[in-house]
Motif scaffolding. Structure first.
Motif, mmCIF file in Angstrom:
data_model
loop_
_atom_site.group_PDB
_atom_site.id
_atom_site.type_symbol
_atom_site.label_atom_id
_atom_site.label_comp_id
_atom_site.label_asym_id
_atom_site.label_seq_id
_atom_site.Cartn_x
_atom_site.Cartn_y
_atom_site.Cartn_z
ATOM 1 N N UNK A 113 -40.848 -4.712 -42.982
ATOM 2 C CA UNK A 113 -39.651 -4.492 -44.201
ATOM 3 C C UNK A 113 -38.488 -5.492 -43.356
ATOM 4 N N UNK A 114 -38.154 -6.345 -44.120
ATOM 5 C CA UNK A 114 -36.984 -7.154 -43.616
ATOM 6 C C UNK A 114 -35.506 -6.649 -43.767
ATOM 7 N N UNK A 115 -34.371 -6.895 -43.355
ATOM 8 C CA UNK A 115 -34.527 -7.677 -42.234
ATOM 9 C C UNK A 115 -34.788 -6.885 -40.900
ATOM 10 N N UNK A 116 -35.491 -7.552 -39.995
ATOM 11 C CA UNK A 116 -35.638 -6.807 -38.514
ATOM 12 C C UNK A 116 -34.693 -6.794 -37.365
ATOM 13 N N UNK A 117 -34.729 -5.872 -36.752
ATOM 14 C CA UNK A 117 -33.882 -5.949 -35.845
ATOM 15 C C UNK A 117 -34.293 -6.699 -34.617
ATOM 16 N N UNK A 118 -33.606 -6.699 -33.786
ATOM 17 C CA UNK A 118 -34.093 -8.029 -32.413
ATOM 18 C C UNK A 118 -35.092 -6.985 -31.735
ATOM 19 N N UNK A 119 -34.884 -5.724 -31.606
ATOM 20 C CA UNK A 119 -35.807 -4.930 -30.823
ATOM 21 C C UNK A 119 -37.221 -4.831 -31.709
ATOM 22 N N UNK A 120 -37.183 -4.733 -32.869
ATOM 23 C CA UNK A 120 -38.345 -4.665 -33.951
ATOM 24 C C UNK A 120 -39.104 -5.992 -33.692
ATOM 25 N N UNK A 121 -38.479 -7.370 -33.742
ATOM 26 C CA UNK A 121 -38.950 -8.621 -33.610
ATOM 27 C C UNK A 121 -39.568 -8.726 -32.299
ATOM 28 N N UNK A 122 -39.052 -8.238 -31.094
ATOM 29 C CA UNK A 122 -39.714 -8.137 -30.180
ATOM 30 C C UNK A 122 -41.173 -7.455 -29.947
ATOM 31 N N UNK A 123 -41.135 -6.329 -30.497
ATOM 32 C CA UNK A 123 -42.168 -5.481 -30.507
ATOM 33 C C UNK A 123 -43.358 -6.100 -31.295
ATOM 34 N N UNK A 124 -43.041 -6.435 -32.401
ATOM 35 C CA UNK A 124 -44.046 -7.180 -33.275
ATOM 36 C C UNK A 124 -44.687 -8.567 -32.810
ATOM 37 N N UNK A 125 -43.678 -9.178 -32.046
ATOM 38 C CA UNK A 125 -44.165 -10.370 -31.586
ATOM 39 C C UNK A 125 -45.108 -10.057 -30.207
ATOM 40 N N UNK A 126 -45.089 -8.999 -29.609
ATOM 41 C CA UNK A 126 -45.672 -8.584 -28.600
ATOM 42 C C UNK A 126 -47.065 -8.314 -29.001
ATOM 43 N N UNK A 127 -47.233 -7.623 -29.948
ATOM 44 C CA UNK A 127 -48.218 -7.196 -30.803
ATOM 45 C C UNK A 127 -49.342 -8.306 -30.992
ATOM 46 N N UNK A 128 -48.224 -9.004 -31.880
ATOM 47 C CA UNK A 128 -49.119 -10.395 -32.136
ATOM 48 C C UNK A 128 -49.731 -11.425 -31.046
ATOM 49 N N UNK A 129 -48.891 -11.474 -30.019
ATOM 50 C CA UNK A 129 -49.340 -12.370 -29.029
ATOM 51 C C UNK A 129 -50.609 -11.874 -28.076
ATOM 52 N N UNK A 130 -50.545 -10.323 -27.715
ATOM 53 C CA UNK A 130 -51.687 -9.998 -26.948
ATOM 54 C C UNK A 130 -52.318 -8.715 -27.310
ATOM 55 N N UNK A 131 -53.614 -8.601 -26.960
ATOM 56 C CA UNK A 131 -54.149 -7.163 -27.103
ATOM 57 C C UNK A 131 -54.284 -6.688 -25.637
ATOM 58 N N UNK A 132 -53.789 -7.272 -24.616
ATOM 59 C CA UNK A 132 -53.804 -6.581 -23.241
ATOM 60 C C UNK A 132 -53.047 -5.238 -23.077
ATOM 61 N N UNK A 133 -53.328 -4.189 -22.750
ATOM 62 C CA UNK A 133 -52.828 -3.153 -22.843
ATOM 63 C C UNK A 133 -51.743 -3.103 -21.606
ATOM 64 N N UNK A 134 -52.287 -3.649 -20.552
ATOM 65 C CA UNK A 134 -51.242 -3.725 -19.302
ATOM 66 C C UNK A 134 -49.979 -4.704 -19.858
ATOM 67 N N UNK A 135 -50.319 -5.758 -20.572
ATOM 68 C CA UNK A 135 -49.146 -6.483 -20.690
ATOM 69 C C UNK A 135 -48.231 -6.043 -21.968
ATOM 70 N N UNK A 136 -48.814 -4.978 -22.734
ATOM 71 C CA UNK A 136 -48.408 -4.450 -23.827
ATOM 72 C C UNK A 136 -47.094 -3.569 -23.147
ATOM 73 N N UNK A 137 -48.026 -2.779 -22.126
ATOM 74 C CA UNK A 137 -47.068 -1.773 -21.213
ATOM 75 C C UNK A 137 -45.962 -2.491 -20.669
ATOM 76 N N UNK A 138 -46.247 -3.535 -19.769
ATOM 77 C CA UNK A 138 -45.019 -4.091 -19.167
ATOM 78 C C UNK A 138 -43.934 -4.487 -20.132
ATOM 79 N N UNK A 139 -44.370 -5.152 -21.335
ATOM 80 C CA UNK A 139 -43.001 -5.581 -22.363
ATOM 81 C C UNK A 139 -42.501 -4.232 -22.920
ATOM 82 N N UNK A 140 -43.356 -3.053 -22.943
ATOM 83 C CA UNK A 140 -42.671 -1.773 -23.483
ATOM 84 C C UNK A 140 -41.667 -1.184 -22.436
#
Length: 701
Positions: free
Chosen positions: A607-634
Motif C-alpha cells: 500500500x502506498x505511500x511507502x517509507x524508505x525502510x519499506x522500499x529497501x525491504x521490498x527491493x531486497x526481496x525483488x532483487x535476490x532469493x539468496x538467504x545470506x544476502x537477505x540476512x546481510x541487508x536485514x
C-alpha cells in the motif's frame, strides 16, 4: 600465571554477584539509585558509559543560517510568550536574534518555565530546527542563560533513565574520570600493532571533546578515540566467547557412536539422495556426536535446503547409541511438521516417538511424560512444553533446537539441564544442535556465535526452482484474485497471508478474517480455509491437515505459517501489506512455496505511500532469493537483534561497534583474543574486568 579455567570461574562468580541487585546501601541518595539502575556503580562503569551523541554549544548560530533538520544554538530575545489551547494546551514562545524569528513550543511545561521565558529575556536556545505551521520552530529545545561563558568543549549526551538529568550524569562521570583507574589494559606493542590510541586519552576525548575535534568523526564514530573504544569492546566480547568455548571443551558428554545400523537403514529408506552439502554437514555432526565433550553446533541453511533430514540422521545416530533425542520447535505448527516428517521416516524403522505440546489434554500429557521418563520414548518432539517441570528424561543425549533464535537463553538452558546426568567428576551434558533457516551474516557469526561450531547447507535439493517475486500495488487486487483462481484451476494451491487477525483502528490493514470473507464471496467455487494464532490448537491442526491433503485450495493465514509448513503443491504466495513485514519474515514466508518442481510465484502486495525502510525491504526481496544476502541487508537495516533472540534473552548487544562497518576490527579483536588467552592471561583478565564485569555469562547459552 592464572589459567583460563580459573579466569572463567572468577567471571562466573562476578556474574552471579552482579545479577542480583545489591541491597541499597543505607543513606543511598535518589541519584545513586537511578545510576545503579543504569548499571553505574564503580568508577569504571562510568568511564565506559560513553556519549550517544554531542551538542555543539561552543558557538552561537544565527536563526537565518539554520536549515530544517539541522541542530544548533541561537542567542535570542523573547518577543511573545503565551499558553495556547489549540490544537492542545501548549506553551508557545516567539523569539528573535535580529536575523530572523523562531517559534519555541512545549507540549508539557511547568510554571517555572513560563517565568524563565518571559518577554524581554535574553536566552540561549539549543534544538533542532523544523518547519511548523507558523514558520521555523523548535519543539522542547534546551534553554540556558545568555550571560555565562560559552563551554570550551562539545556537550556530551548520554543514555539515561527516568528522573536522572544529563547534568547529574555528567557530574558523576566527570568525578569518576578523576578517580578511576585509566591505566591501559593493552601494552604499547599491541597498541602500535593495531594503531590504537591510549585508552585514557580516548576516554577523556570522548567525554570532553575539544571544539576543534571533528564533529562528523564523532557522530559517525570514525575518530581514533571511537576506534579504540570499539576495538576494546569487541576484544572483551571475543575473550568472553573464547572462554565460553574453552569451558564447554572441559565439560563431559556421552559419546554417541551408532552401532545398530539405524542410520544406514534410514538412508536406504529415504526417497531421495542427500546433496553434497547435506552429506558434508551430516559428517561434521556425526563426528561431533562421537566426542566426549558436548557438541554445540549451529546448522544454517536457507529455507528448503533440507535441514530436517540432517537432524533426522543425527537423531538416528543418538538413538542407535541408546540415548533419547528431544526436538524443540517454537510453534505447534512447526513441531507438528517435524512430527509428520520424522514419524514417516523413523517409525517404520522401529523408533518410538513421543509428542508433547501445550494442546495435549492432562491425561495424554501424563501418558507421554511417563513414556519419556521410563525411556520407552526414544524421540521426543514438541514445543516449550518439553521444559515443563513434570517432564523428565531417562537418558537425554541430544537436543535439537529449531529456529533457535526464537527461544530465550533461559529456555535453551532449561532443556539442557534436563539432560544433565551425575557422573564421577563433571556431570554429563547433552549434545546440542541448533538449526536456523535465517542465515547469519559472517560478521554477526564472528561476534556472537564465535564459540559455536557452524555448518552451512549452501545448496538446494535438485529440482527446486527459484521463486519468482512480484511487487504489486494493492490497487490491482482484482488481478491478483483472478491469478489465484487460475492457479487453483490449474491444480495448484495458494497461500494468502495477512498481518492482522481483526481490524485495528491504529493500522487500517486488510485482515485475515476480512480477507477470508471477501475471497469466499469472490471465489465461490474454491475451498478457502483460514488459520491464525487465535484459533484453538485443534482447529489450527485441522485446517493445516486439510490444506496439506488438498481439501483446501487457498489458505488465508497470519504469520503462524512463517515456518514449518511444507506443501509441495502450493505454488502461489500472496502477502498482503508486505510493507508491514520484516525482511526476515518476508523471506521465510516466500520459502513456503517453491517446494515442488513447479514454478512458484510470491506476490508482495503493498500500500502506498511507502517509507524508505519499506522500499529497501521490498527491493531486497525483488532483487535476490539468496538467504545470506537477505540476512546481510536485514542486518544493515535493522541491526542484529532478531538474529539473536535478544527480546527474550535480555542480552546486551554491542554498544559502540557496528557489525556492518567494523569487520576489520572484529577480525583483529578475534586474533588478539586468541593470542592473549594463549600467552598473556593477565592482560585478558584486566581487559574483561574493565568491560564485562562478569556479564560474559549472558553472551552464550
Amino acid at each position: 600465571m592464572p589459567t583460563a579455567s580459573a579466569m572463567q570461574s572468577n567471571g562466573k562468580t562476578r556474574s552471579a554477584a552482579r545479577r542480583v541487585p545489591p541491597a541499597i546501601a543505607s543513606g543511598e541518595s535518589p541519584v545513586e539509585r537511578k545510576l545503579r539502575r543504569l548499571g553505574l556503580v564503580a568508577p569504571q562503569d562510568f568511564v565506559v558509559h560513553f556519549p550517544i551523541r554531542y551538542e555543539d554549544e561552543t558557538r552561537i548560530t544565527s536563526i537565518a543560517s539554520l536549515r530544517p533538520g539541522q541542530s544548533g544554538q541561537v542567542e535570542v530575545e523573547v518577543l511573545r510568550s503565551e499558553v495556547q489551547f489549540r490544537p492542545r494546551r501548549q506553551l508557545s514562545v516567539l523569539v528573535t536574534d535580529g536575523s530572523g524569528d523562531l517559534v519555541l513550543r512545549w507540549l508539557n511545561f511547568y510554571s517555572s518555565q513560563q517565568k524563565q521565558l518571559a518577554v524581554g529575556k535574553r536566552l540561549r536556545i539549543w534544538g533542532e530546527l523544523r518547519m511548523g505551521f507558523q514558520g521555523p520552530e523548535m519543539v522542547h529545545p534546551k534553554v540556558s542563560r545568555a550571560d555565562v561563558e560559552l563551554p570550551t568543549s562539545l556537550t556530551p549526551v548520554y543514555s539515561t533513565t527516568d528522573g536522572l538529568s544529563q547534568a547529574s550524569l555528567r557530574r558523576a562521570i566527570d568525578k569518576s574520570l578523576e578517580t578511576a583507574d585509566l591505566d591501559d589494559t593493552l601494552g604499547p606493542i599491541i597498541r602500535q600493532r593495531y594503531g590504537l590510541m591510549p585508552f585514557g586519552q580516548a576516554a577523556h576525548l570522548l567525554h570532553h571533546p575539544p571544539p576543534d575535534m571533528s564533529y562528523g568523526a564523532l557522530l559517525e564514530r570514525s575518530h581514533p578515540a571511537w576506534r579504540r573504544v570499539k576495538f576494546d569492546e569487541l576484544l572483551a566480547q571475543q575473550l568472553s566467547l573464547a572462554l565460553a568455548r574453552a569451558a564447554r571443551l572441559r565439560q563431559r558428554a556421552e559419546p554417541l557412536a551408532e552401532t545398530s545400523g539405524l542410520v544406514q537403514s534410514l538412508r536406504n529408506a529415504l526417497p531421495f539422495r542427500l546433496t553434497a552439502a547435506q552429506e558434508r554437514v551430516t559428517d561434521e555432526i556425526s563426528s561431533d556426536l562421537m566426542k566426549s565433550f558436548p557438541m554445540h553446533r549451529l546448522l544454517q541453511g536457507d529455507v528448503g535446503s533440507g535441514k530436517t533430514v540432517v537432524a533426522a540422521l543425527a537423531a538416528a545416530q543418538a538413538i542407535a547409541s541408546g540415548a533419547q533425542v528431544a526436538i524443540m520447535a517454537p510453534t505447534e505448527i512447526l513441531a507438528e511438521q517435524h512430527l509428520l516428517k520424522l514419524a514417516g521416516w523413523l517409525e517404520p524403522l522401529g523408533v518410538r516417538i513421543a509428542w508433547l505440546t501445550g494442546r495435549l489434554g492432562a491425561k495424554s500429557r501424563r501418558e507421554e511424560n511417563a513414556r519419556i521418563a521410563s525411556g520407552e520414548a526414544q524421540l521426543i518432539i514438541g514445543t516449550q512444553a518439553l521444559i515443563q517441570d513434570k517432564t523428565t528424561f531417562a537418558h537425554l543425549g541430544l537436543i535439537v533446537l529449531d529456529e533457535q533464535h526464537r527461544f530465550g537463553v533461559g529456555q535453551r538452558l532449561q532443556l539442557s539441564l534436563k539432560g544433565e546426568k551425575p557422573s564421577s567428576g563433571n556431570a554429563l551434558i547433552p549434545h546440542q544442535l541448533s538449526m536456523s533457516a535465517t542465515p547469519i551474516p559472517r560478521t554477526l557469526a564472528m561476534t556472537f556465535f564465535a564459540d559455536l561450531d557452524s555448518s552451512v547447507i549452501d545448496e538446494l535439493p535438485p529440482g527446486r526452482r527459484s521463486v519468482v517475486t512480484k511487487l504489486v500495488a494493492d490497487s490491482r487486487r482484482s488481478e491478483i484474485v483472478a491469478h489465484v483462481q487460475a492457479e487453483i484451476f490449474a491444480g495448484k494451491q495458494a497461500y494468502w497471508v495477512c498481518p492482522l487477525v481483526e481490524e485495528s483502528e491504529a493500522l487500517q490493514l486488510q485482515t485475515a478474517v476480512d480477507t477470508h470473507a471477501r475471497l469466499v464471496q469472490a471465489l465461490p467455487d474454491l475451498r478457502i480455509g483460514l488459520v491464525h494464532g487465535r484459533l484453538k490448537s485443534e482447529e489450527k491442526a485441522s485446517v493445516m491437515a486439510d490444506f496439506r491433503s488438498g481439501r483446501i485450495d487457498v489458505l488465508i493465514a497470519t504469520t503462524v505459517i512463517e515456518v514449518g509448513v511444507d506443501v509441495a503443491n502450493a505454488s502461489l504466495m500472496v502477502i498482503e501489506h508486505a510493507e508491514r513485514f520484516g525482511l526476515a519474515q518476508l523471506h521465510q514466508l516466500r520459502g513456503r512455496v517453491g517446494r515442488g518442481s513447479n514454478q512458484s510465484v510470491c506476490v508482495l502486495m503493498y500500500q502506498q505511500p511507502l517509507s524508505w525502510l519499506a522500499r529497501q525491504r521490498l527491493r531486497a526481496m525483488y532483487e535476490t532469493t539468496d538467504g545470506f544476502e537477505i540476512a546481510r541487508r536485514d542486518l544493515r537495516l535493522r541491526g542484529p537483534g532478531e538474529f539473536l533472540g535478544v527480546r527474550q534473552s535480555g542480552l546486551a548487544l554491542l554498544r559502540f561497534a557496528n557489525l556492518e562497518t567494523d569487520v576489520q576490527l572484529v577480525e583483529q579483536a578475534q586474533a588478539l583474543a586468541t593470542e592473549l588467552l594463549d600467552v598473556d592471561i593477565d592482560t585478558a583478565r584486566r581487559h574483561l574486568a574493565r568491560w564485562m564485569h562478569g556479564k560474559q555469562d549472558f553472551l552464550r547459552t
